[in-house]
Motif scaffolding. Structure first.
Motif, mmCIF file in Angstrom:
data_model
loop_
_atom_site.group_PDB
_atom_site.id
_atom_site.type_symbol
_atom_site.label_atom_id
_atom_site.label_comp_id
_atom_site.label_asym_id
_atom_site.label_seq_id
_atom_site.Cartn_x
_atom_site.Cartn_y
_atom_site.Cartn_z
ATOM 1 N N UNK A 1 12.626 -10.221 2.501
ATOM 2 C CA UNK A 1 12.087 -10.153 1.145
ATOM 3 C C UNK A 1 10.655 -9.654 1.216
ATOM 4 N N UNK A 2 10.185 -9.114 0.093
ATOM 5 C CA UNK A 2 8.854 -8.507 0.051
ATOM 6 C C UNK A 2 7.969 -9.194 -0.977
ATOM 7 N N UNK A 3 6.680 -9.086 -0.766
ATOM 8 C CA UNK A 3 5.712 -9.707 -1.666
ATOM 9 C C UNK A 3 4.659 -8.691 -2.060
ATOM 10 N N UNK A 4 3.653 -9.160 -2.794
ATOM 11 C CA UNK A 4 2.565 -8.283 -3.208
ATOM 12 C C UNK A 4 1.691 -7.838 -2.038
ATOM 13 N N UNK A 5 1.981 -8.307 -0.840
ATOM 14 C CA UNK A 5 1.268 -7.815 0.335
ATOM 15 C C UNK A 5 1.854 -6.489 0.832
ATOM 16 N N UNK A 6 2.912 -5.998 0.164
ATOM 17 C CA UNK A 6 3.326 -4.597 0.304
ATOM 18 C C UNK A 6 3.771 -4.116 -1.069
ATOM 19 N N UNK B 1 -4.084 -7.228 6.464
ATOM 20 C CA UNK B 1 -4.068 -8.398 5.569
ATOM 21 C C UNK B 1 -3.158 -9.535 6.026
ATOM 22 N N UNK B 2 -2.511 -9.405 7.181
ATOM 23 C CA UNK B 2 -1.507 -10.414 7.556
ATOM 24 C C UNK B 2 -2.110 -11.810 7.708
ATOM 25 N N UNK B 3 -3.353 -11.905 8.151
ATOM 26 C CA UNK B 3 -3.944 -13.237 8.309
ATOM 27 C C UNK B 3 -4.180 -13.893 6.947
ATOM 28 N N UNK B 4 -4.575 -13.088 5.958
ATOM 29 C CA UNK B 4 -4.743 -13.633 4.606
ATOM 30 C C UNK B 4 -3.388 -14.073 4.047
ATOM 31 N N UNK B 5 -2.352 -13.259 4.242
ATOM 32 C CA UNK B 5 -1.024 -13.653 3.775
ATOM 33 C C UNK B 5 -0.552 -14.911 4.491
ATOM 34 N N UNK B 6 -0.866 -15.015 5.775
ATOM 35 C CA UNK B 6 -0.455 -16.196 6.547
ATOM 36 C C UNK B 6 -1.081 -17.464 5.969
ATOM 37 N N UNK C 1 -0.208 -10.137 16.364
ATOM 38 C CA UNK C 1 0.027 -10.860 15.110
ATOM 39 C C UNK C 1 0.927 -12.078 15.289
ATOM 40 N N UNK C 2 1.843 -12.040 16.259
ATOM 41 C CA UNK C 2 2.705 -13.194 16.564
ATOM 42 C C UNK C 2 3.414 -13.732 15.319
ATOM 43 N N UNK C 3 4.145 -12.838 14.629
ATOM 44 C CA UNK C 3 4.928 -13.253 13.472
ATOM 45 C C UNK C 3 6.074 -14.156 13.901
ATOM 46 N N UNK C 4 6.648 -14.874 12.929
ATOM 47 C CA UNK C 4 7.820 -15.691 13.230
ATOM 48 C C UNK C 4 8.964 -14.826 13.729
ATOM 49 N N UNK C 5 9.119 -13.644 13.144
ATOM 50 C CA UNK C 5 10.091 -12.659 13.625
ATOM 51 C C UNK C 5 9.711 -11.309 13.034
#
Length: 262
Positions: free
Chosen positions: A6-11, A59-64, A101-105
């Motif tokens: 799923x996608x959010x306002x971070x893209x 922006x991934x850290x802000x989204x995290x 970034x070490x995302x969950x997946x």
């Protein structure tokens, strides 16, 4: 039932909280936010990133942090994930970013071939049959490369070319078997993607024939609504529930969720 795409306002999706609330209202146990990201150093793609604002690498850290706050407000499992554009030339940059970034997946997607978005029919309407067949062959080769790279936990919408009328129907059983064989030897798994299932064209990725080939090779699959708006989540989740029941599919979680964090 969980939604792993799923996608959010971070893209290019809806607001993060609204997407999460819609997943909760749909009775989902979890949702994974896999916003688009491209880390190619090539000039044209850097321009595309600027125009469309696909800057999750920034922006991934802000989204995290936002995801962590949402987790405190709901019993819904919320996953911090990514959908990366894949080109074999960009493997070093992709690998470095995913390690950092070490995302969950991570999801990997092939959206472009020869500098053309494979979802845009106008890119291909003037091409001859042999040229269209060559595009499909390049798509399959690139997808196999994505799978074999093992950079990603999930390969998204594995027959994306089926969305595009000039390319639709040109993939053969031999193509499907090559892809399925690559999956069978990789930790990367495909998804059942509902992003176009409820349109007039009723396209499900993978197609029924492609799914049968994957099953012949005993390839596990995960699921994703590929929702970009809150209103899409519930209907697409219901579709996936019915689809996996009808086809006797028992979806798995993305492999990254099964590995302990280092």
């Amino acid at each position: 039932m969980q939604d792993f795409h799923a996608h959010s306002n971070y893209s290019d999706g809806g607001f993060l909280e609204g997407m999460a609330r819609s997943a909760e209202s749909a009775g989902l146990e979890g949702i994974g936010f896999t916003d688009h990201c491209n880390v190619s150093p090539r000039e044209r793609l850097e321009t595309v990133r600027s125009v469309y604002g696909f800057n999750l690498d920034i922006t991934y850290e802000r989204r995290r942090r936002a995801i962590e706050r949402l987790r405190e407000e709901t019993s819904l499992a919320i996953y911090d994930a990514v959908e990366m554009d894949y080109d074999p030339r960009d493997e070093p940059e992709i690998r470095a970013f995913l390690e950092e970034a070490a995302f969950d997946y991570a999801l990997g997607s092939v959206h472009e071939i020869r500098g053309m978005n494979v979802q845009v029919a106008s890119n291909f309407v003037e091409l001859a049959d042999d040229e269209l067949d060559a595009i499909v062959e390049d798509y399959v080769e690139t997808l196999v490369s994505l799978i074999e790279s093992e950079l990603f936990d999930v390969a998204a919408h594995v027959d994306l070319i089926a969305r595009t009328s000039p390319l639709r129907g040109r993939a053969t059983d031999d193509h499907y078997r090559r892809i399925a064989s690559a999956f069978a030897s990789s930790r990367t798994v495909p998804e059942i993607n509902a992003g176009r299932a409820l349109t007039d064209e009723e396209i499900v990725h993978p197609s029924e024939r492609f799914l049968e080939v994957l099953r012949e090779f005993d390839v596990p699959v995960t699921v994703g609504t590929d929702s970009h708006r809150p209103a899409e989540v519930g209907d697409r989740a219901d579709f996936l529930r019915e689809f996996v029941a009808e086809y006797g599919v028992d979806p798995v979680a993305p492999p990254g969720l099964e590995r302990p964090k280092e």
